[in-house]
Enzyme design. Sequence first.
Site, mmCIF file in Angstrom:
data_model
loop_
_atom_site.group_PDB
_atom_site.id
_atom_site.type_symbol
_atom_site.label_atom_id
_atom_site.label_comp_id
_atom_site.label_asym_id
_atom_site.label_seq_id
_atom_site.Cartn_x
_atom_site.Cartn_y
_atom_site.Cartn_z
ATOM 1 N N SER A 111 -3.650 5.220 1.908
ATOM 2 C CA SER A 111 -3.559 4.903 3.335
ATOM 3 C C SER A 111 -2.177 4.412 3.766
ATOM 4 O O SER A 111 -1.928 4.230 4.946
ATOM 5 C CB SER A 111 -4.615 3.851 3.712
ATOM 6 O OG SER A 111 -4.234 2.586 3.216
ATOM 7 N N LYS A 129 -1.647 -3.153 3.820
ATOM 8 C CA LYS A 129 -1.668 -2.568 5.164
ATOM 9 C C LYS A 129 -0.416 -2.996 5.928
ATOM 10 O O LYS A 129 0.310 -3.881 5.504
ATOM 11 C CB LYS A 129 -2.906 -3.068 5.935
ATOM 12 C CG LYS A 129 -4.245 -2.664 5.324
ATOM 13 C CD LYS A 129 -4.576 -1.222 5.603
ATOM 14 C CE LYS A 129 -5.835 -0.775 4.874
ATOM 15 N NZ LYS A 129 -5.681 -0.658 3.425
#
Lengths: 150, 442
Positions: free
Chosen positions: A64, A101
Site C-alpha cells: 500500500s 502509512k
Amino acid sequence: MPAHRIDELLVGSPDAVRVPLIGQALCAGFPSPADDFLEGALELPRWLVPNPPATFLWRISGSSMEGAGIYDRDLACVDRSLKSSHGSIVVAAVDGQMSCKRLVIDGNVARLAFCNPALPAFAVDELGEGVIWGVVRFSIRWHVARGQLS
Amino acid sequence: MSAPAPRQRDRIGGGRAVALIDGNSFYCSCERVFDPKLALVPVIVLSNNDGCAIARTAEAKALGIRMGEPYFKIRDLCRRQGVRVFSSNYTLYGDMSGRTNAVYRQFSPQVEIYSIDESFLNLSDVAPGLREELARDLRATVRAWTGIPTCVGIGPTKTLAKLANHIAKTVHELQGVCDLTDPVAYEHWLCRIDVAEVWGIGRASLAKLEAMGVESVADLRDLDSRPVRKGLTVVGERIIHELRGLACLPLEMVPARRKGCAVTRSFSSRITERAVLEEAVAAHATRLGEKLRREGLATNHVSIFYHTSEHDRDAPMRSVSTTITLPEHTNDTLALIKAARLGVAKTWREPGQRSWRYSKAGIITNDLVPLSHSPRALIDAMDRERSGPLMAAMDACNARWGRGAVVPARSGLVAKRRWNTKFEMRTPRYTTQVGELPVAHA
C-alpha cells in the site's frame, strides 16, 4: 544532543563513522541478567542515524505504500524523536496492528492514507491520539536477491 | 568546603541532587513497545526456564499475581483472565536498557547504571526550582524516544532518591515525579511513608525498629544514630545519615572492578548422565572465559558445583562442590574447561539403583586479577603467547556471527544442548537481529 551535525560527518569519510546503534552497558549495582544475552545492535552508519537511541528498524509487509517508494519486504528506519506532520510517512497502530502509512492532516482531523492508486484513499477515517509509533526517516530496499535476509 | 549559605541550608542536603529513574514494569514495557495489542491487557514476563513471574504490569498486579510467583501456580488464572505471558527476552531488554541510558546521558553527564532498569543521575548542577521540570521533560523524552514509561525520584542522597522514586511510583497524583530536595515535600512525605520502604531495611531490621517504636521514615531519621550503631550495625547508621541528607553513597560512574565471577544455570530438564554434565560445565567455563576476557581479568582457581533439586523431595539428593587450582592465572577458555572437567572427574559418582537427577550446575571464581598484572608461574607456565590470539579470534567470530558461532567441541553445539535454559514464549529479538525485525503492514 549529538556531538556532530550530519553535514559535518558527511564531509569526512562516511565509512569511518560506522558505529553500533547502542553500546553495551555495565551495571554498577546489580549484575544485569541480560549480560549473557547481549548482542550488538544492528549497525547503521551514524550519518544516517542522528539519534540512535530513538531509531528502530521495521520490516514492511504489503504494497500500500508503493506510491511513496516503499515496497513489500523493504526495511523502514523509524525515528521516534521526529515530530510527525502533514505528509510524514509513519508507523502507527491501527486496530492492534502496526501499519506503515502517510499521515494526512486536514484542519483538526488526522488520517492515515494509502500511497497506492489501486487502493482507497484512506486507511482509517480518523486517527486517535497516541497511535503514531514513529516517523519513517528513510527506507532500505534491495535491488539484488537478498539471500539470508529474505 | 565552606559552610553552606543560609539560603541553601533550606534545601535538604545543601544543594546536592541525585535522581533515580527506573522503567515501570520494565520487561513488560519492552514487550509493549513492539506489540500494540498488549497496551491495555495484563502482561507478565517469566524468569529463566519459564519458572516464576518476574515482571508484571499494573493490570497483572491487580489480578493478584505476586512477584516471584511460580508460573505453574498461576497458569490457570492467566488463561482465564487473558494474561499475556512471555519468556524473558533479555537480548531485547538489554538493548532497550542501553537506549534509555543513552537518553539519560543527554540530561546529565553523570549517570550510574545501577541495574538493567534503574539509573542514578547527578542533578546537582540543576537549579532547585527546575529539577522537577527537568524530570518531567526526561520522562516525556524517554517515553517518546524509546516507548518506555518511567518514574523519577529526586533526593539529596541515593537513599532519599530511591524513596522519592517509590513515592513517585505509588502516589498517582504526582504523575511519576517526586522531588525530596524540596523541603516541603521532604517534611510532608517522610512522616507518611512506612519505614519498610527505605532502601536497605530488611525484614530483620524491621522487627528491631518496630520494637523501638519506629514506624515512619521520619521516625527512623530522627533516631539518635549512636545507640542505633549497636542495634542496626554501621549500615543502619549510614541509612540514617542518608535520610538526613548527608550523602554516604557516591555515584559510581565506572563499575568497580569485578572481584569474582560466576556462571550458573538451572537445566531446562534434570540431567543424569556424566557426558551431559561435562558438556554443561564446559559450556559454563566457556562463558566464564568470555566474561573474564572482556574485562581483561584472570583467575588461578575455579570452583565447580552441581546439585539435585530441592523440589525432588522423594529422589536421592546430592550436592557437590570442588575447587581446582590452575598452574597460573589465566582466562583461556580451554584451560578453564580442562579445570571444570577435572572437577567433574574428581567428584562424579556412578549412580546405583536410583540415579541422581541434577538440576543445576555452575562455575565460580574469586580473587580475579588483571591478566597483565598476574605473576607468571616458574614451572608449568601456560603458553599465553599462543592462547591470547586464539581466544581473541574466537571472541571476534562470536561477536561477528552471534553468540555460540564458534565454541570448543567440549562444550557442545549451542543448538544441540538439551539442557540449555528454556524460553518457550519468547518474543523476537526485535532490535538486534535483522531476521527478527518487527513488521509494519503497508
